[in-house]
Scaffold this active site. Structure first.
Site, mmCIF file in Angstrom:
data_model
loop_
_atom_site.group_PDB
_atom_site.id
_atom_site.type_symbol
_atom_site.label_atom_id
_atom_site.label_comp_id
_atom_site.label_asym_id
_atom_site.label_seq_id
_atom_site.Cartn_x
_atom_site.Cartn_y
_atom_site.Cartn_z
ATOM 1 C CG HIS A 22 53.764 63.813 -37.169
ATOM 2 N ND1 HIS A 22 54.017 62.513 -36.830
ATOM 3 C CD2 HIS A 22 53.066 64.347 -36.138
ATOM 4 C CE1 HIS A 22 53.489 62.254 -35.634
ATOM 5 N NE2 HIS A 22 52.903 63.348 -35.204
ATOM 6 C CE LYS A 46 51.485 60.827 -26.705
ATOM 7 N NZ LYS A 46 51.619 61.476 -28.021
ATOM 8 N NE ARG A 95 45.440 63.769 -34.240
ATOM 9 C CZ ARG A 95 46.087 62.932 -33.460
ATOM 10 N NH1 ARG A 95 46.641 61.862 -33.968
ATOM 11 N NH2 ARG A 95 46.184 63.135 -32.162
ATOM 12 C CB SER A 133 52.675 58.054 -33.488
ATOM 13 O OG SER A 133 53.143 59.194 -34.155
HETATM 14 O O1 PNS Z 1 53.189 64.707 -29.958
HETATM 15 P P1 PNS Z 1 52.752 65.002 -28.548
HETATM 16 O O2 PNS Z 1 53.083 63.847 -27.628
HETATM 17 O O3 PNS Z 1 51.320 65.412 -28.448
HETATM 18 O O4 PNS Z 1 53.649 66.250 -28.095
HETATM 19 C C1 PNS Z 1 53.590 66.750 -26.784
HETATM 20 C C2 PNS Z 1 54.856 67.549 -26.504
HETATM 21 C C3 PNS Z 1 56.073 66.643 -26.625
HETATM 22 C C4 PNS Z 1 54.984 68.689 -27.504
HETATM 23 C C5 PNS Z 1 54.745 68.111 -25.059
HETATM 24 O O5 PNS Z 1 54.624 67.053 -24.158
HETATM 25 C C6 PNS Z 1 55.937 68.995 -24.699
HETATM 26 O O6 PNS Z 1 55.997 70.134 -25.084
HETATM 27 N N1 PNS Z 1 56.897 68.412 -23.966
HETATM 28 C C7 PNS Z 1 58.103 69.123 -23.546
HETATM 29 C C8 PNS Z 1 58.045 69.473 -22.048
HETATM 30 C C9 PNS Z 1 57.154 70.674 -21.845
HETATM 31 O O7 PNS Z 1 57.464 71.775 -22.223
HETATM 32 N N2 PNS Z 1 55.995 70.401 -21.227
HETATM 33 C C10 PNS Z 1 55.020 71.419 -20.946
HETATM 34 C C11 PNS Z 1 54.132 71.670 -22.148
HETATM 35 S S1 PNS Z 1 52.905 72.814 -21.728
#
Ligand code: PNS
Length: 177
Positions: A22, A46, A95, A133
């Site tokens: 990150h 998660k 990745r 993570s």
């Molecule tokens: O590190 P991650 O878990 O892959 O990140 C995913 C994350 C947190 C960026 C995604 O779940 C997100 O944007 N969550 C906020 C809510 C939202 O906007 N969801 C719709 C995404 S299309």
């Protein structure tokens, strides 16, 4: 006072916890954009190990040498946050091919919800290809050395938390990020 024409990027993620992978993506985004807002966001798939406040604090600690990087948390839609900050880009690390479909779906949804922003993928460094993570949490849980995976300043904090947890909380975690 910030100039109006500055380019702002949002770097969203769970960051549970932030890894060297990150940090690499944040550093590279900070070299390309005028301002980078790292956003600790909620991934509904998660169950996080660290609170949003802890994650923000850890990211602030490891990015304190990057003057154009800020860190925030949000419990709402990423698209709404991006718009509210006047950002023009969502920057994410990629990745492997296995990341692609999930990221592709999110990028399309975010484009629909916030057409004024582009999702930009930075390809991870090869040494971070396998890094996540979840992997860090598992290694720390079993007492392994996480020095090569997380910034030195937060290593002890992560190790201390993980060694005090039950196996259940690890196996219920998602594998992404
Ligand atoms: O590190 P991650 O878990 O892959 O990140 C995913 C994350 C947190 C960026 C995604 O779940 C997100 O944007 N969550 C906020 C809510 C939202 O906007 N969801 C719709 C995404 S299309």
């Amino acid at each position: 006072m910030m100039a109006d024409n500055q380019r702002i990027a949002v770097c969203p993620g769970s960051f549970d916890p932030v890894t060297l992978g990150h940090v690499d993506i944040i550093q590279r985004a900070a070299a390309v954009f005028d301002r980078v807002i790292v956003l600790v966001s909620i991934n509904p798939t998660k169950e996080p190990m660290f609170s949003p406040e802890e994650r923000v604090e850890m990211i602030k600690t490891v990015t304190k040498n990057l003057p154009n990087v800020e860190v925030e948390a949000s419990g709402g839609l990423l698209a709404d946050f991006v718009r509210s900050r006047g950002a023009t880009a969502i920057v994410k690390g990629l990745r492997a091919v296995s990341d692609f479909e999930y990221e592709f779906q999110m990028a399309l949804a975010n484009k629909k919800l916030c057409p004024e922003a582009e999702t930009i993928f930075l390809i991870t460094r090869s040494e971070n290809m396998y890094l996540s993570s979840s992997m860090v949490k598992q290694i720390a849980y079993f007492g392994g050395d996480i020095s090569d995976f997380v910034p030195a300043e937060i290593k002890e904090r992560i190790a201390a938390r993980l060694t005090s947890l039950s196996a259940d909380s690890i196996t219920n975690e998602g594998v992404e990020n």
